[in-house]
Design a protein around this motif. Structure first.
Motif, PDB file in Angstrom:
ATOM      1  N   LEU A 139       5.484  52.918 -31.468  1.00  0.00           N
ATOM      2  CA  LEU A 139       4.803  51.974 -32.343  1.00  0.00           C
ATOM      3  C   LEU A 139       4.739  52.536 -33.763  1.00  0.00           C
ATOM      4  O   LEU A 139       5.069  53.694 -34.012  1.00  0.00           O
ATOM      5  N   ASP A 140       4.297  51.712 -34.697  1.00  0.00           N
ATOM      6  CA  ASP A 140       4.277  52.094 -36.110  1.00  0.00           C
ATOM      7  C   ASP A 140       2.843  52.113 -36.607  1.00  0.00           C
ATOM      8  O   ASP A 140       2.313  51.101 -37.077  1.00  0.00           O
ATOM      9  N   GLY A 141       2.218  53.280 -36.479  1.00  0.00           N
ATOM     10  CA  GLY A 141       0.839  53.396 -36.929  1.00  0.00           C
ATOM     11  C   GLY A 141       0.680  53.168 -38.414  1.00  0.00           C
ATOM     12  O   GLY A 141      -0.396  52.759 -38.876  1.00  0.00           O
ATOM     13  N   GLU A 142       1.747  53.394 -39.181  1.00  0.00           N
ATOM     14  CA  GLU A 142       1.646  53.203 -40.623  1.00  0.00           C
ATOM     15  C   GLU A 142       1.472  51.729 -40.982  1.00  0.00           C
ATOM     16  O   GLU A 142       0.882  51.404 -42.029  1.00  0.00           O
ATOM     17  N   LEU A 143       1.989  50.828 -40.152  1.00  0.00           N
ATOM     18  CA  LEU A 143       1.748  49.406 -40.403  1.00  0.00           C
ATOM     19  C   LEU A 143       0.255  49.114 -40.406  1.00  0.00           C
ATOM     20  O   LEU A 143      -0.255  48.404 -41.278  1.00  0.00           O
ATOM     21  N   VAL A 144      -0.443  49.641 -39.401  1.00  0.00           N
ATOM     22  CA  VAL A 144      -1.886  49.422 -39.309  1.00  0.00           C
ATOM     23  C   VAL A 144      -2.614  50.185 -40.408  1.00  0.00           C
ATOM     24  O   VAL A 144      -3.505  49.650 -41.077  1.00  0.00           O
ATOM     25  N   ALA A 145      -2.237  51.458 -40.621  1.00  0.00           N
ATOM     26  CA  ALA A 145      -2.911  52.272 -41.640  1.00  0.00           C
ATOM     27  C   ALA A 145      -2.731  51.678 -43.030  1.00  0.00           C
ATOM     28  O   ALA A 145      -3.671  51.663 -43.847  1.00  0.00           O
ATOM     29  N   ASN A 337      -5.405  48.433 -29.109  1.00  0.00           N
ATOM     30  CA  ASN A 337      -6.760  48.603 -29.617  1.00  0.00           C
ATOM     31  C   ASN A 337      -7.110  47.624 -30.731  1.00  0.00           C
ATOM     32  O   ASN A 337      -8.275  47.495 -31.097  1.00  0.00           O
ATOM     33  N   LEU A 338      -6.129  46.930 -31.287  1.00  0.00           N
ATOM     34  CA  LEU A 338      -6.424  45.975 -32.359  1.00  0.00           C
ATOM     35  C   LEU A 338      -7.143  44.741 -31.825  1.00  0.00           C
ATOM     36  O   LEU A 338      -7.994  44.165 -32.498  1.00  0.00           O
ATOM     37  N   ARG A 339      -6.794  44.331 -30.591  1.00  0.00           N
ATOM     38  CA  ARG A 339      -7.483  43.258 -29.882  1.00  0.00           C
ATOM     39  C   ARG A 339      -7.549  41.953 -30.672  1.00  0.00           C
ATOM     40  O   ARG A 339      -8.623  41.413 -30.931  1.00  0.00           O
ATOM     41  N   VAL A 340      -6.408  41.449 -31.078  1.00  0.00           N
ATOM     42  CA  VAL A 340      -6.337  40.128 -31.709  1.00  0.00           C
ATOM     43  C   VAL A 340      -5.305  39.297 -30.966  1.00  0.00           C
ATOM     44  O   VAL A 340      -4.131  39.667 -30.890  1.00  0.00           O
ATOM     45  N   GLY A 341      -5.757  38.191 -30.413  1.00  0.00           N
ATOM     46  CA  GLY A 341      -4.875  37.220 -29.797  1.00  0.00           C
ATOM     47  C   GLY A 341      -5.260  35.835 -30.282  1.00  0.00           C
ATOM     48  O   GLY A 341      -6.152  35.677 -31.129  1.00  0.00           O
ATOM     49  N   PHE A 342      -4.604  34.817 -29.726  1.00  0.00           N
ATOM     50  CA  PHE A 342      -4.926  33.458 -30.165  1.00  0.00           C
ATOM     51  C   PHE A 342      -4.632  32.455 -29.061  1.00  0.00           C
ATOM     52  O   PHE A 342      -3.837  32.705 -28.155  1.00  0.00           O
ATOM     53  N   VAL A 343      -5.296  31.318 -29.181  1.00  0.00           N
ATOM     54  CA  VAL A 343      -5.072  30.165 -28.314  1.00  0.00           C
ATOM     55  C   VAL A 343      -4.641  29.014 -29.202  1.00  0.00           C
ATOM     56  O   VAL A 343      -5.304  28.728 -30.217  1.00  0.00           O
ATOM     57  N   ALA A 344      -3.544  28.357 -28.857  1.00  0.00           N
ATOM     58  CA  ALA A 344      -3.105  27.149 -29.560  1.00  0.00           C
ATOM     59  C   ALA A 344      -3.121  26.001 -28.564  1.00  0.00           C
ATOM     60  O   ALA A 344      -2.577  26.126 -27.459  1.00  0.00           O
ATOM     61  N   CYS A 345      -3.733  24.884 -28.949  1.00  0.00           N
ATOM     62  CA  CYS A 345      -3.938  23.793 -27.994  1.00  0.00           C
ATOM     63  C   CYS A 345      -4.303  22.515 -28.747  1.00  0.00           C
ATOM     64  O   CYS A 345      -4.336  22.494 -29.987  1.00  0.00           O
ATOM     65  N   ALA A 346      -4.583  21.469 -28.009  1.00  0.00           N
ATOM     66  CA  ALA A 346      -5.010  20.209 -28.601  1.00  0.00           C
ATOM     67  C   ALA A 346      -6.317  20.418 -29.368  1.00  0.00           C
ATOM     68  O   ALA A 346      -7.131  21.277 -29.009  1.00  0.00           O
ATOM     69  N   GLU A 369      -8.858  40.779 -37.659  1.00  0.00           N
ATOM     70  CA  GLU A 369      -8.034  39.622 -38.001  1.00  0.00           C
ATOM     71  C   GLU A 369      -7.422  39.766 -39.386  1.00  0.00           C
ATOM     72  O   GLU A 369      -6.264  39.379 -39.617  1.00  0.00           O
ATOM     73  N   ARG A 370      -8.170  40.344 -40.327  1.00  0.00           N
ATOM     74  CA  ARG A 370      -7.639  40.583 -41.673  1.00  0.00           C
ATOM     75  C   ARG A 370      -6.546  41.655 -41.648  1.00  0.00           C
ATOM     76  O   ARG A 370      -5.549  41.557 -42.378  1.00  0.00           O
ATOM     77  N   VAL A 371      -6.737  42.675 -40.823  1.00  0.00           N
ATOM     78  CA  VAL A 371      -5.702  43.700 -40.687  1.00  0.00           C
ATOM     79  C   VAL A 371      -4.404  43.071 -40.172  1.00  0.00           C
ATOM     80  O   VAL A 371      -3.312  43.331 -40.708  1.00  0.00           O
ATOM     81  N   LEU A 372      -4.498  42.259 -39.144  1.00  0.00           N
ATOM     82  CA  LEU A 372      -3.303  41.613 -38.597  1.00  0.00           C
ATOM     83  C   LEU A 372      -2.661  40.686 -39.626  1.00  0.00           C
ATOM     84  O   LEU A 372      -1.425  40.641 -39.757  1.00  0.00           O
ATOM     85  N   TYR A 373      -3.480  39.974 -40.377  1.00  0.00           N
ATOM     86  CA  TYR A 373      -2.944  39.071 -41.411  1.00  0.00           C
ATOM     87  C   TYR A 373      -2.115  39.862 -42.420  1.00  0.00           C
ATOM     88  O   TYR A 373      -1.004  39.459 -42.796  1.00  0.00           O
ATOM     89  N   LYS A 374      -2.638  41.018 -42.842  1.00  0.00           N
ATOM     90  CA  LYS A 374      -1.904  41.850 -43.795  1.00  0.00           C
ATOM     91  C   LYS A 374      -0.576  42.309 -43.201  1.00  0.00           C
ATOM     92  O   LYS A 374       0.477  42.288 -43.856  1.00  0.00           O
ATOM     93  N   ILE A 375      -0.603  42.732 -41.968  1.00  0.00           N
ATOM     94  CA  ILE A 375       0.613  43.215 -41.321  1.00  0.00           C
ATOM     95  C   ILE A 375       1.670  42.115 -41.246  1.00  0.00           C
ATOM     96  O   ILE A 375       2.853  42.345 -41.532  1.00  0.00           O
ATOM     97  N   LEU A 376       1.244  40.921 -40.894  1.00  0.00           N
ATOM     98  CA  LEU A 376       2.199  39.824 -40.711  1.00  0.00           C
ATOM     99  C   LEU A 376       2.743  39.303 -42.031  1.00  0.00           C
ATOM    100  O   LEU A 376       3.852  38.747 -42.060  1.00  0.00           O
ATOM    101  N   THR A 377       2.000  39.466 -43.108  1.00  0.00           N
ATOM    102  CA  THR A 377       2.418  38.871 -44.385  1.00  0.00           C
ATOM    103  C   THR A 377       3.056  39.866 -45.348  1.00  0.00           C
ATOM    104  O   THR A 377       3.577  39.448 -46.385  1.00  0.00           O
ATOM    105  N   GLU A 378       3.065  41.151 -45.018  1.00  0.00           N
ATOM    106  CA  GLU A 378       3.650  42.133 -45.933  1.00  0.00           C
ATOM    107  C   GLU A 378       5.115  42.422 -45.641  1.00  0.00           C
ATOM    108  O   GLU A 378       5.723  43.282 -46.281  1.00  0.00           O
ATOM    109  N   GLY A 379       5.677  41.754 -44.639  1.00  0.00           N
ATOM    110  CA  GLY A 379       7.126  41.742 -44.479  1.00  0.00           C
ATOM    111  C   GLY A 379       7.745  42.820 -43.621  1.00  0.00           C
ATOM    112  O   GLY A 379       8.973  42.859 -43.462  1.00  0.00           O
ATOM    113  N   HIS A 380       6.939  43.714 -43.039  1.00  0.00           N
ATOM    114  CA  HIS A 380       7.515  44.804 -42.260  1.00  0.00           C
ATOM    115  C   HIS A 380       7.473  44.559 -40.755  1.00  0.00           C
ATOM    116  O   HIS A 380       8.148  45.270 -40.004  1.00  0.00           O
ATOM    117  N   TYR A 381       6.697  43.591 -40.314  1.00  0.00           N
ATOM    118  CA  TYR A 381       6.498  43.395 -38.878  1.00  0.00           C
ATOM    119  C   TYR A 381       7.794  42.984 -38.183  1.00  0.00           C
ATOM    120  O   TYR A 381       8.097  43.467 -37.084  1.00  0.00           O
TER     121      TYR A 381
END
Length: 487
Positions: A139-145, A337-346, A369-381
């Motif tokens: 895994l890439d701990g630097e993404l989270v850090a 350990n980040l513990r972020v998931g989601f449900v998509a539904c009606a 949730e903010r940490v995950l948002y940063k990871i997903l939007t900074e282009g490295h994921y």
């Protein structure tokens, strides 16, 4: 061979313990950690004495003390067996019913605590071929850090709010974009952030499942959900799998007989078989759901381990969240350990899930949730998951060949994902207990069955099978069983 002094970790004062006391502590620890489970036969006196380098008298004395302490039963002419202890800690065991065609589901114990506990305490992933996660070195701990450092430079006032029921809005908007790549249309108000797939299953079970309702799950399938549905009083119906995916003739028979409330299924890289749904299978499942009026819960936790070119069909892309509740998470690719998931539904279901979430535990941590948002939007994921898929591709075939050489038969050889489902040809529970003794954490197939039926199947994580001593242990154990049966 272990010596007596290797039986247990050395606590303070261990040097004052006699060999009998050390052996008693070793056995009690294995029983309390569910390595040796109720009803299981303990190693014979002769074998344990030989394995541990102690006298038979020492083993007899230790076993007799364990009988007196309520850990074992002595059966004349048969040996010593682990006792079902009335004082077991509440909540360590769940219960679930299972059914085959035309047979009413019966309640049987579900005992996964020993695997979960050892999963949390296994320090060397290469010693854990039964683990459900990728090793941390992959895994890439630097993404989270990096995301944490960025957030740490922002104003602290944003951390003082209470969050929202559905979760951090910018992340839900980002997830909307990600789901569009899978041809799943979900507006932000149709997405609820949760603390992983486990919480999602819990919320759905509380909302939709009542005592006596039938719920169809894979047989085999992800074991943690069995106890959760059983806690609602559900009758679990096992859906068998073939190397090409779920047995849909069996599914049709089950839904006609039991009128289930719900089907829970991995559509992509199913745990533990590694199979994925074809378009024809997906259409047939949705047709049955419509005809017999049941909810489909689609667990797509392994979606990012599936290459874009891989032939797989998501039910939610066909149904567009009309009857399907879609679940996702990032625990397999970032960190558990980040513990972020989601449900998509009606929309109406999303509101009900958000309300239930607040009633049970208020909001989920917005920091995560903010940490995950940063990871997903900074282009490295994206590059990170491409590297993970490439590493898995580099070890999967090698692991499969190693298992076959050791004497296993593979259920199938998936072209993606992290799991192989393999038949040892011998009792998998006993195999797992022997593995624990040898320092390996194995995952016996009985844990993946809603019936917890005895089985010869086992799940292997291809990323955690690199220990050089593992092939010799696996092959040696199977050879020893064969010699014992032949003799």
């Amino acid at each position: 061979m272990s010596t007596a002094l290797d039986l247990i970790p050395a606590p303070h004062g261990a040097s004052q313990l006699t060999l009998v006391e050390q052996l008693v502590q070793w056995a009690r620890r294995r029983i309390e950690e569910r390595v040796f489970r109720p009803g299981m036969r303990m190693p014979s006196i002769r074998k344990l004495a030989q394995d541990k380098g102690v006298s038979r008298f020492t083993v007899v004395e230790a076993y007799e003390r364990l009988v007196a302490q309520g850990y074992l039963d002595s059966r004349r002419g048969s040996g010593f067996y682990v006792r079902e202890r009335a004082g077991a800690v509440p909540g360590e065991r769940g219960a679930a019913g299972a059914a085959v065609q035309g047979e009413r589901p019966s309640q049987r114990p579900i005992d996964v605590v020993w695997l979960l506990r050892n999963t949390l305490h296994t320090g060397a992933p290469e010693k854990g071929p039964g683990l459900g996660y990728l090793p941390s070195r992959w895994l890439d701990g630097e993404l989270v850090a990096g995301a944490l450092r960025t957030l740490g430079r922002q104003s602290g006032g944003q951390w003082l709010g209470s969050g929202t029921a559905q979760g951090f809005l910018p992340l839900r908007q980002q997830l909307q974009t990600r789901l569009e790549e899978f041809e799943i249309g979900a507006a932000p108000e149709q997405i609820v952030l949760v603390s992983g797939i486990t919480q999602a299953i819990d919320l759905i079970a509380r909302l939709y499942v009542q005592a006596g309702d039938a719920v169809i799950v894979g047989d085999p399938a992800w074991f943690q959900m069995f106890g959760r549905f059983a806690a609602q009083g559900a009758q679990l119906l096992g859906l068998p799998y073939t190397p090409n995916g779920p047995d849909l003739d069996a599914l049709e028979s089950l839904v006609k007989t039991w009128r289930p409330k719900m089907l829970v299924i991995n559509s992509v890289l199913q745990n533990p078989t590694g199979t994925s749904l074809s378009p024809a299978q997906a259409f047939r499942i949705l047709r049955l759901a419509e005809e017999h009026d049941f909810i489909v819960v689609e667990d797509d936790v392994y979606c990012d381990l599936c290459p874009p070119s891989y032939p797989a069909t998501r039910l939610a892309s066909l149904d567009q969240l009309g009857r399907v509740i879609y679940l996702g998470s990032f625990s397999k690719t970032l960190t558990a350990n980040l513990r972020v998931g989601f449900v998509a539904c009606a929309p109406q279901i999303a509101q009900a899930i958000a309300d239930q979430k607040v009633l049970i535990g208020m909001t989920t941590p917005e920091l995560n949730e903010r940490v995950l948002y940063k990871i997903l939007t900074e282009g490295h994921y994206r590059r990170h998951v491409e590297r993970l898929r490439a590493r898995l591709d580099g070890v999967r075939d090698k692991c499969g060949r190693m298992l076959e050489h050791a004497g296993f038969s593979l259920f199938s050889m998936p072209a993606a994902g992290m799991f192989l489902w393999a038949d040892a040809g011998v009792d998998a529970d006993a195999f797992a207990a022997a593995g624990q003794e040898a320092g390996f954490l194995l995952a016996p197939g009985s844990l993946f069955s809603p019936q917890q039926s005895p089985t010869t199947w086992m799940r292997f994580n291809v990323a955690n099978c690199g220990d050089p001593e593992l092939p010799a242990f696996l092959g040696g154990y199977l050879e020893s069983v064969a010699r014992r049966l032949a003799g």
